[in-house]
Motif scaffolding. Structure first.
Motif, mmCIF file in Angstrom:
data_model
loop_
_atom_site.group_PDB
_atom_site.id
_atom_site.type_symbol
_atom_site.label_atom_id
_atom_site.label_comp_id
_atom_site.label_asym_id
_atom_site.label_seq_id
_atom_site.Cartn_x
_atom_site.Cartn_y
_atom_site.Cartn_z
ATOM 1 N N UNK A 207 0.187 4.941 10.485
ATOM 2 C CA UNK A 207 -0.756 5.230 9.388
ATOM 3 C C UNK A 207 -0.837 4.311 8.290
ATOM 4 N N UNK A 208 -1.991 4.033 7.796
ATOM 5 C CA UNK A 208 -2.095 3.054 6.457
ATOM 6 C C UNK A 208 -2.483 3.997 5.088
ATOM 7 N N UNK A 209 -2.361 3.386 4.130
ATOM 8 C CA UNK A 209 -2.475 4.164 2.928
ATOM 9 C C UNK A 209 -3.568 3.464 1.975
ATOM 10 N N UNK A 210 -4.118 4.067 1.082
ATOM 11 C CA UNK A 210 -5.077 3.411 0.484
ATOM 12 C C UNK A 210 -5.409 4.352 -0.888
ATOM 13 N N UNK A 211 -5.916 3.846 -2.018
ATOM 14 C CA UNK A 211 -6.194 4.575 -3.218
ATOM 15 C C UNK A 211 -7.583 3.811 -3.904
ATOM 16 N N UNK A 212 -8.475 4.899 -4.348
ATOM 17 C CA UNK A 212 -9.543 4.662 -5.016
ATOM 18 C C UNK A 212 -9.378 4.296 -6.568
ATOM 19 N N UNK A 213 -10.172 3.985 -7.371
ATOM 20 C CA UNK A 213 -10.135 3.753 -8.646
ATOM 21 C C UNK A 213 -10.400 4.857 -9.270
ATOM 22 N N UNK A 214 -10.746 6.075 -8.704
ATOM 23 C CA UNK A 214 -10.829 7.221 -9.266
ATOM 24 C C UNK A 214 -9.575 8.281 -8.977
ATOM 25 N N UNK A 216 -8.151 8.899 -5.894
ATOM 26 C CA UNK A 216 -8.114 9.487 -4.488
ATOM 27 C C UNK A 216 -6.978 8.681 -3.684
ATOM 28 N N UNK A 217 -5.859 9.484 -3.032
ATOM 29 C CA UNK A 217 -5.223 8.826 -2.465
ATOM 30 C C UNK A 217 -5.005 9.565 -0.914
ATOM 31 N N UNK A 218 -5.086 8.576 -0.130
ATOM 32 C CA UNK A 218 -5.027 9.009 1.517
ATOM 33 C C UNK A 218 -4.280 8.168 2.228
ATOM 34 N N UNK A 219 -3.662 8.885 3.356
ATOM 35 C CA UNK A 219 -3.170 8.148 4.517
ATOM 36 C C UNK A 219 -4.307 8.187 5.515
ATOM 37 N N UNK A 220 -4.405 7.213 6.590
ATOM 38 C CA UNK A 220 -5.299 7.392 7.425
ATOM 39 C C UNK A 220 -4.783 6.911 8.731
ATOM 40 N N UNK A 221 -5.003 7.329 9.924
ATOM 41 C CA UNK A 221 -4.510 6.972 11.134
ATOM 42 C C UNK A 221 -5.208 5.528 11.615
ATOM 43 N N UNK A 231 -3.693 13.033 -1.795
ATOM 44 C CA UNK A 231 -3.217 13.535 -3.091
ATOM 45 C C UNK A 231 -4.236 13.086 -4.088
ATOM 46 N N UNK A 232 -4.215 13.347 -5.368
ATOM 47 C CA UNK A 232 -5.184 13.004 -6.469
ATOM 48 C C UNK A 232 -4.423 12.854 -7.593
ATOM 49 N N UNK A 233 -4.730 11.839 -8.419
ATOM 50 C CA UNK A 233 -4.303 11.500 -9.729
ATOM 51 C C UNK A 233 -5.318 11.254 -10.675
ATOM 52 N N UNK A 234 -5.080 10.944 -11.990
ATOM 53 C CA UNK A 234 -6.273 10.616 -12.846
ATOM 54 C C UNK A 234 -6.954 9.450 -13.051
ATOM 55 N N UNK A 235 -6.209 8.534 -12.235
ATOM 56 C CA UNK A 235 -6.955 7.283 -12.382
ATOM 57 C C UNK A 235 -6.516 6.013 -11.157
ATOM 58 N N UNK A 262 4.829 10.055 2.110
ATOM 59 C CA UNK A 262 3.706 9.545 2.930
ATOM 60 C C UNK A 262 3.006 10.656 3.841
ATOM 61 N N UNK A 263 4.114 11.641 4.299
ATOM 62 C CA UNK A 263 3.439 12.356 5.243
ATOM 63 C C UNK A 263 2.772 13.704 4.749
ATOM 64 N N UNK A 264 3.172 14.396 4.006
ATOM 65 C CA UNK A 264 2.452 15.611 3.305
ATOM 66 C C UNK A 264 1.966 15.305 1.739
ATOM 67 N N UNK A 265 2.141 14.140 1.245
ATOM 68 C CA UNK A 265 1.519 13.973 -0.152
ATOM 69 C C UNK A 265 2.231 14.775 -1.357
ATOM 70 N N UNK A 266 3.439 15.272 -0.864
ATOM 71 C CA UNK A 266 4.209 16.071 -1.982
ATOM 72 C C UNK A 266 4.643 14.871 -3.068
#
Length: 382
Positions: A207-214, A216-221, A231-235, A262-266
């Protein structure tokens, strides 16, 4: 901008380090300035001189000063230090490699037109991957020869993450995509909810991980972009994402430091601040070093989020941990040696009229100081 992160000021990163100081004038806008304007700007900048006694108090000594070749009037936009080499990208599309032991130029070449923008190149083994807005160059680190050059058909905005035969990029349109370098095609694409300004990072073998400037946080295969945790944060963030294979650590513009599984976003923990956090944080052996305006420099237990100590009088980017007892910190205007266990100041020396600093290792690393004039000075442990 050149520097890795801003100190108490929200500015856009070009891409470490990876992470522009508020004092920096070497912005991408200088690409369109005339040579005479750039020369006048450099002439008005006070020259930097080496304070040998100050560096000795920090436990370092000067070893050499080198000069990455650049076009007249150009400035250094990206610099990366490795154990054996340093790489530099100038605003005129000049890529240079210097020997870390001596400061001598191994090779230098202009890759494209002087107006072409390049993101920070990355290394894998003996290959350097340098990307412009639309093309990916694979270059031999030994001699600078072009191994491959591909058009990606998309405007990229981040340095590539190289995983096997994939180069993974983010774009201002919110697209994270994987370019298959062997066969020259886009293998997959994933749409985020906003611009992607920081490079993706690898969090595990799959897996890799990335974040947007809004936020949005995700891991992707890596192989197919199947979504893992979200996961989602405010910035978003002005700093590089960090991971230890367990947590994902984010210094956010929403005025918080976060740790996510990194597994479940907790969400393991969150530390709030009174201002956006823009200083690059550092991860080392279960500890996270981070700076905020209200708490200053902090040492945080990554497992619990407990602040083990903080020093509100100082802040900055922890460059290296030396002798397992001291932190070397760049505050934006001075270098400091900090007691690793208590946060007390051991030594400090002013470091003004420079455009940035780099280190080649989080543990007992050498320090490289880059000047506005385009020179680089190496300081090693005494």
């Amino acid at each position: 901008m050149f520097e890795k992160s801003a100190l108490y000021k929200h500015t856009a990163r070009t891409l470490t380090l990876t992470l522009a100081l508020s004092t920096l004038s070497a912005c991408s806008s200088t690409q369109t300035a005339s040579d005479s304007e750039n020369d006048a700007q450099l002439a008005s900048t006070p020259a930097w001189s080496i304070d040998h006694e100050g560096w000795a108090e920090l436990g370092y000594q000067w070893e050499w000063t080198g000069y990455p070749p650049m076009q007249r009037g150009a400035v250094i936009e990206h610099a990366t230090a490795y154990d054996d080499i340093l790489t530099f990208v100038g605003s005129g599309s000049t890529l240079s490699v210097l020997e870390a032991n001596t400061g001598k130029v191994r090779w230098s070449r202009q890759l494209d037109r002087s107006t072409t923008r390049f993101v920070e190149p990355v290394r894998r083994d003996d290959t350097l991957y340098a990307a412009s807005d639309t093309e990916l160059w694979e270059l031999s680190l030994r001699n600078g020869n072009t191994i491959d050059r591909d058009s990606m058909g998309t405007l990229v905005n981040t340095s590539p993450l190289i995983v096997d035969n994939l180069a993974i990029f983010g774009t201002l349109a919110g697209e994270l995509f994987a370019f298959q370098m062997d066969n020259d095609f886009k293998l997959w694409s994933y749409k985020f909810d906003g611009p992607i300004e920081q490079p993706a990072i690898q969090v595990s073998d799959e897996f890799i991980a990335a974040i947007s400037q809004k936020g949005e946080i995700r891991t992707l295969e890596t192989i197919n972009a199947h979504s893992g945790m979200t996961a989602k944060i405010a910035g978003g963030t002005d700093t590089e994402l960090l991971t230890d294979g367990i947590g994902l650590y984010i210094a956010s513009l929403d005025q918080s430091l976060y740790a996510f599984d990194i597994v479940d976003g907790f969400r393991y923990w969150r530390i709030r601040s009174s201002d956006p956090i823009t200083v690059q944080h550092t991860l080392h052996e279960g500890l996270l070093y981070a700076s905020t305006r209200d708490k200053g420099l902090m040492c945080i237990d990554t497992a619990t989020g407990d602040v083990l100590w903080n020093n509100p009088e100082i802040g900055g980017w922890v460059l290296s941990v030396v002798d397992d007892s001291e932190l070397i910190v760049w505050s934006g205007f001075e270098m400091l040696a900090i007691d690793k266990d208590r946060g007390d100041i051991i030594a400090r020396t002013p470091l003004k009229n420079i455009s940035g600093v780099r280190t080649d290792n989080i543990t007992d690393g050498n320090i490289y100081v880059i000047t506005y004039e385009g020179s680089v000075a190496k300081f090693g442990r005494r």
